[in-house]
Every structure is written in structure tokens, then in C-alpha cells.
Design an enzyme around this catalytic site. Structure first.
Site, PDB file in Angstrom:
ATOM      1  N   LEU A   1       0.821  -1.212   0.000  1.00  0.00           N
ATOM      2  CA  LEU A   1       0.000   0.000   0.000  1.00  0.00           C
ATOM      3  C   LEU A   1       0.859   1.269   0.000  1.00  0.00           C
ATOM      4  O   LEU A   1       2.053   1.223   0.292  1.00  0.00           O
ATOM      5  CB  LEU A   1      -0.921  -0.037   1.228  1.00  0.00           C
ATOM      6  CG  LEU A   1      -1.893  -1.239   1.225  1.00  0.00           C
ATOM      7  CD1 LEU A   1      -2.458  -1.492   2.611  1.00  0.00           C
ATOM      8  CD2 LEU A   1      -3.021  -1.032   0.214  1.00  0.00           C
ATOM      9  N   PRO A   2       0.238   2.422  -0.339  1.00  0.00           N
ATOM     10  CA  PRO A   2       1.032   3.639  -0.566  1.00  0.00           C
ATOM     11  C   PRO A   2       1.658   4.273   0.671  1.00  0.00           C
ATOM     12  O   PRO A   2       2.725   4.870   0.562  1.00  0.00           O
ATOM     13  CB  PRO A   2       0.020   4.619  -1.181  1.00  0.00           C
ATOM     14  CG  PRO A   2      -1.128   3.781  -1.632  1.00  0.00           C
ATOM     15  CD  PRO A   2      -1.170   2.602  -0.706  1.00  0.00           C
TER      16      PRO A   2
ATOM     17  N   THR B   1       6.307   0.421   2.077  1.00  0.00           N
ATOM     18  CA  THR B   1       7.349   1.164   2.785  1.00  0.00           C
ATOM     19  C   THR B   1       6.670   2.247   3.611  1.00  0.00           C
ATOM     20  O   THR B   1       6.049   3.163   3.060  1.00  0.00           O
ATOM     21  CB  THR B   1       8.343   1.790   1.795  1.00  0.00           C
ATOM     22  OG1 THR B   1       9.020   0.742   1.110  1.00  0.00           O
ATOM     23  CG2 THR B   1       9.376   2.651   2.524  1.00  0.00           C
TER      24      THR B   1
ATOM     25  N   LYS C   1      15.350  -0.677   5.251  1.00  0.00           N
ATOM     26  CA  LYS C   1      15.038  -0.179   3.907  1.00  0.00           C
ATOM     27  C   LYS C   1      15.280   1.324   3.812  1.00  0.00           C
ATOM     28  O   LYS C   1      15.873   1.814   2.841  1.00  0.00           O
ATOM     29  CB  LYS C   1      13.602  -0.504   3.513  1.00  0.00           C
ATOM     30  CG  LYS C   1      13.250   0.206   2.216  1.00  0.00           C
ATOM     31  CD  LYS C   1      12.162  -0.341   1.373  1.00  0.00           C
ATOM     32  CE  LYS C   1      12.125   0.513   0.101  1.00  0.00           C
ATOM     33  NZ  LYS C   1      10.995   0.297  -0.737  1.00  0.00           N
TER      34      LYS C   1
ATOM     35  N   LYS D   1       9.551  10.437  -1.123  1.00  0.00           N
ATOM     36  CA  LYS D   1       8.732   9.896  -0.019  1.00  0.00           C
ATOM     37  C   LYS D   1       9.614   9.160   0.996  1.00  0.00           C
ATOM     38  O   LYS D   1       9.518   9.407   2.207  1.00  0.00           O
ATOM     39  CB  LYS D   1       7.688   8.916  -0.591  1.00  0.00           C
ATOM     40  CG  LYS D   1       6.896   8.155   0.464  1.00  0.00           C
ATOM     41  CD  LYS D   1       6.283   6.861  -0.085  1.00  0.00           C
ATOM     42  CE  LYS D   1       5.905   5.923   1.044  1.00  0.00           C
ATOM     43  NZ  LYS D   1       5.550   4.573   0.597  1.00  0.00           N
TER      44      LYS D   1
END
Lengths: 315, 315
Positions: free
Chosen positions: A85-86, A116, A191, A266
Site C-alpha cells: 500500500l502507498p 514502505t 530499507k 517519499k
């Protein structure tokens, strides 16, 4: 004879493992650029997959998957539920919301969030999930759309090691590497740390290549010098930002595809948020973040992040 | 039979080349941290070397070399003159000054400047040198004091390719790689481009490692994840800035030795100057420059540049 016996035994175990794995149904929530390709690999490799996306057309993009009309239908009886998901707010709402996954899924099932998001959100969701009788792993990916398509993603996973062992066969159908980073949230932290280094290194490589070329150096010569020197990196060696130096990567295709500037921005924003939490100064991360934001404002948002080279070069 | 013949012929040629090379005298001007080690390798590998340094004690640090009292004495009759000096002004003065090398050296001899200086100064010195009947190469090095000591430097060379071919056997006595970068000044440009990428990548690696460790990740695990991911670089793989992760490098020895913060800052200043010349934006180079300058003001000037990690970590 002994060796043959062992091989046969291993084959039996593998077959059994596969049967066991294929016996359950997987739910995949979030069928965007990444999710569609990841779900597709699961289907191609024999899994029974139910898919759901808020945009119905997206859900139809996975041949062989069972398209569901709502989340409830998708997660019901699924042994494993994967979300891609975003952002963190959407993950929280999708898992913990009033009509969220925890309301409809079977107790004991495993949720794997590949989005993420903020590490602290991953930890919060993990805690709530375990309290409600489920299992949870944060497993953000590296490798982008190309890696998702080819099934060569790297999963950076936070959570219980034994739970990860049970999920490994599924993740390996979508990726080539599964790395256990530590406790809940550790996948997200690893990450973000990797990506901030990547984002900075890519800009550095773009600055050095652009400066050298503007000063008259041959691009191939300069790249070959850097690649045997201390400036070498993944960016210079396998993803050189100068068009034409390496074939079949976004810089050689007008920066189409790849890791979009908006997504790098982002991730850098998330990294800065985490850095504030633990009082870690990140001066170049902050500068890199603003450079990618400036690119985004100048029409580069959906271009590959190596387009910093084009931005610095100008017209 | 044919192969043996070729091998014999090559041995003969090599022997002849070596004899020819050893016949001339080399002058080495600038016996500092780098120069003393480079000259030492030349002596050890059979060259006749005359050395000169403005600080007499420095000149005495090369066993087997002939210590000269002045520059005139060092360069007279030398077939090759090597300079390793702190900056462009000193190089200009040493070569072109009223009592400079060109005044005393034999016409036709070759000047090799191994200092890291402004590319435009290298070009200016090259032009003046050729006009006066000499030959010139700019050949800055990568590899630092360790590489100079071990004879494993990389030479990044600008100038005539044939002249470089004739100098190659000498350079290979001090280094492991000789890379022809292009015309006069190109060696300096390539070095500055490589070093700005290195300086930025090192800070990025320090930011990512520090953030991850502060957030609770195991340093070894984080490094191993980055090294198989897109954040990998020379800095993360062979020179990881976190103490104890890699043995026998400055980060594991209290950041002693290695590539001093002050020298990185110097190179970044030179890179910014070149970038102004050709109108190339270098935003992260500028930010990295200021970070190393800030380190320098805080007592890190003579520490290895990976000490950015310590600076970000704090006490």
C-alpha cells in the site's frame, strides 16, 4: 545409494512443503504497479491468490487470480494476507480500521506488509495484530517494478524469525533475497537506511559525471575510472545515470520506469522522520530530499531518480 | 616453439626497457607523507633517485636516495622529474618560478606532477612546459598514504598518450593502475570527480549506518543488507565507517591514518571551483564540503574522513 536416498527424501519434503503451502489461500491487498506484478508471480508459481484493490480495474490486472469485490471477501479464510500500500495511514486503516483485515481474517493467519512506511507504524500495527491473535511481518522490498516483474525483489524483514521461516517460501516466489533485519519495524528501518544512502550516492554520482563531462572528459572513460576507484557504487556500476552508458536501464530509456523521483522523495521524508525520533543528524539526506522535491516540482516526479543527471546537466 | 620465441623476445624487450629506464636519473620534489613513500618505492625498485624538499628533514626520509640541498641540484640532468606538492600555487612556483625547474632541468626531460591541483593550473603549467621544450603529464593519485606505501596507487593521467606510454614503467613502480583520462588537465578532473563522489557517498553511508544503529539495528546485519542492496559502494563494502566492522582500516583504529578530513575538504573546494568554471551545479558536493569543513573546525581535520560517522553519532 545413500545420496540418492537423501535426495529422494528432500524431494518428498519439498513436495510436502509445497503442497502444504499451496493448500492455503493467499490474499493480496493493493494491486498497484508493484502489487500486481508480485501477485502475478504468486499465481504463476502455483499459489491460489485472491486480490483486492480500491480501484476495481487494478484488481483485474492479475491473470488467474480471484478478483474480490471487497476486502472482507479477500481475506476470509486466507492463511496469509499480503498488503502492498502507498503509506502508513492507509496500512493502519486497512489492517486496524473499523472494517479492517483484523475484523474479517481468520485468527492465527499471517499478515505480511510489504509497503514502505514509518517503522513506528509497522511496530504499532504489529503489536495490535498480535494482540488480536494474528501474526505480522514488516517486509518492505527493494528492486522496484523491474524486480517485482522478474520476481527478484529483496525483502527486508522485521519480526519473529520463526514466523519469517514459515513465510520464506512465499516471499521467495516474489523475490530472490529474504533478509531478516531484526524485530518488528526493523525491515522498514533497514530499507530507509539503504534508500537514503542510495538517494545520496545517486546524486553524488550525477554531480561527478556531469562535472567531468562538462569539463571535456569522455563519459565512458570517466565511468570506467570511477568504477575501479573509490567513487564506485551500485549507482556508478550498474545504474550509471548518464544515458547510453549502460543498456536496458531507465537512464538509457529517457528515464522511464525505474525508481520514481516522487517515491525516493517519499522515502527520504520517512527517513528524516525516523532520524528526528532518534536524534540522528542526516544533513545530506535532508539536502538530497530537497533536491528530489525540487525535481518533482519541475516535472521529474514520475521519472526515474537518475534523472538528477538530466536536471544538473540542463538543456 | 613460436610461443617460446615470443616470450623470449618480450623478456628481451622488457630487459631493454628496464635498462633504458634505469640508465636515467629521477628527481623527486616534495618529500611529504605521500612523496616519501612514492620515492622509496622507486629506490627499492632499482631507480636512481635524487630528492629535494623545502624541509631538509623530510628529504632525509628516503633511504638510498641522494638528498639534494636545492632544487637545481635535484633536477639537473634528470630524465624524469616528479613533483608531489600541496597545492597549485606551489606547483606553479616550483615549475615556472624564477628559480623553477624549467630554469635548471635538461631540455626534453619529462615532468610528472602527481599533486592534486586545479585542472586549469595543470593545463597552464603543461603549456608553459611544452613551450620551454619539456614534456608534461598531470598524474594525481588515488590510494592515499597506504597505497603510496604499498606501491598500489592509481594514477589518473592527463596529457599525451605516447608520453604516458614512456612514463608507464616508472609510474608502475609506485602504483598498480595507470589510467589515461584524456588531454592535459584530464587527470585532475577525473580525480576531483571521483573524490567528490567518494566524499558524498561516505557521508551518505555514515548517515544511513548511524540512523539504523541508533534505531536499534545490529551494525553487522545492517552493513550486510546494504552491501547486497542498492546502497552498496566502495565506502560501505571496503571502508565501512563504523568502527570494528572491517579490520585494519582507519575506522577500526580511531580514524587514524587514511584520507584526512582536511584533504577531502581541499579536494571538494577544488571541485567547486571547477564546477563554477563550467557552470555545473554541485549541490551535494557543496553540502559535503561544508560538513567536512565543520568537522575540521571541531578537531577532526587530521582524522580519516570516515570519522563523519563519529561526528554524526556524537558522544
Amino acid at each position: 545409494m545413500f545420496v540418492r536416498g537423501v535426495v529422494r527424501l528432500l524431494c518428498k519434503i519439498n513436495k510436502h512443503e509445497n503442497q502444504k503451502r499451496n493448500a492455503g489461500t493467499l490474499a493480496f491487498i493493493g494491486i498497484g504497479n508493484m502489487g500486481s506484478r508480485m501477485a502475478n508471480n504468486l499465481v504463476k508459481k502455483g499459489e491460489t491468490v485472491r486480490v483486492f484493490d480500491l480501484t476495481p480495474a487494478n484488481a483485474k490486472s492479475v491473470p488467474g487470480a480471484q478478483v474480490c469485490n471487497n476486502q472482507e471477501e479477500a481475506v476470509k479464510d486466507a492463511s496469509v494476507i499480503i498488503t502492498m500500500l502507498p503509506n502508513g495511514d492507509i496500512v493502519k486503516d486497512t489492517v486496524l480500521g473499523t472494517n479492517g483485515i483484523l475484523k474479517h481474517a481468520s485468527k492465527g493467519s499471517l499478515l505480511i506488509d510489504c509497503s514502505t512506511i514509518q517503522p513506528q507504524v509497522a511496530q504499532e500495527v504489529s503489536k495490535a495484530t498480535y494482540s488480536a491473535g494474528f501474526k505480522f511481518l514488516d517486509a518492505p522490498v527493494s528492486g522496484g517494478v523491474t524486480g517485482a516483474e522478474a520476481g527478484t525483489l529483496t525483502f527486508m524483514v522485521g519480526g519473529d524469525k520463526q514466523v519469517l521461516n514459515s513465510a520464506d517460501p512465499i516471499l521467495m516466489k516474489m523475490g530472490a533475497n529474504v533478509l531478516h533485519c531484526g524485530d518488528s519495524g526493523a525491515g522498514q528501518i533497514a530499507k530507509l537506511c539503504n534508500n537514503l544512502i542510495l538517494a545520496i550516492t545517486m546524486i553524488g554520482t550525477c554531480e561527478g559525471m556531469n562535472l567531468g563531462i562538462k569539463m571535456g572528459l569522455d563519459p565512458k572513460t570517466l565511468a570506467s575510472i570511477i568504477n575501479v576507484s573509490t567513487g564506485r557504487s551500485w549507482s556508478s556500476q550498474t545504474y550509471n545515470p548518464v544515458p547510453g552508458l549502460i543498456e536496458k536501464i531507465p537512464p538509457s530509456n529517457d528515464y522511464k520506469g525505474g525508481f520514481a523521483v516522487n517515491l525516493v522523495a517519499k522515502d527520504l521524508g520517512l527517513a528524516e522522520g525516523v532520524a528526528l525520533l532518534c536524534n540522528a543528524p542526516v544533513p545530506l539526506t535532508a539536502a538530497a530530499h530537497q533536491i528530489y522535491r525540487a525535481l518533482s516540482c519541475n516535472g521529474y516526479g514520475n521519472k526515474d531518480f537518475a534523472s538528477v543527471y538530466q536536471f544538473l546537466k540542463g538543456n
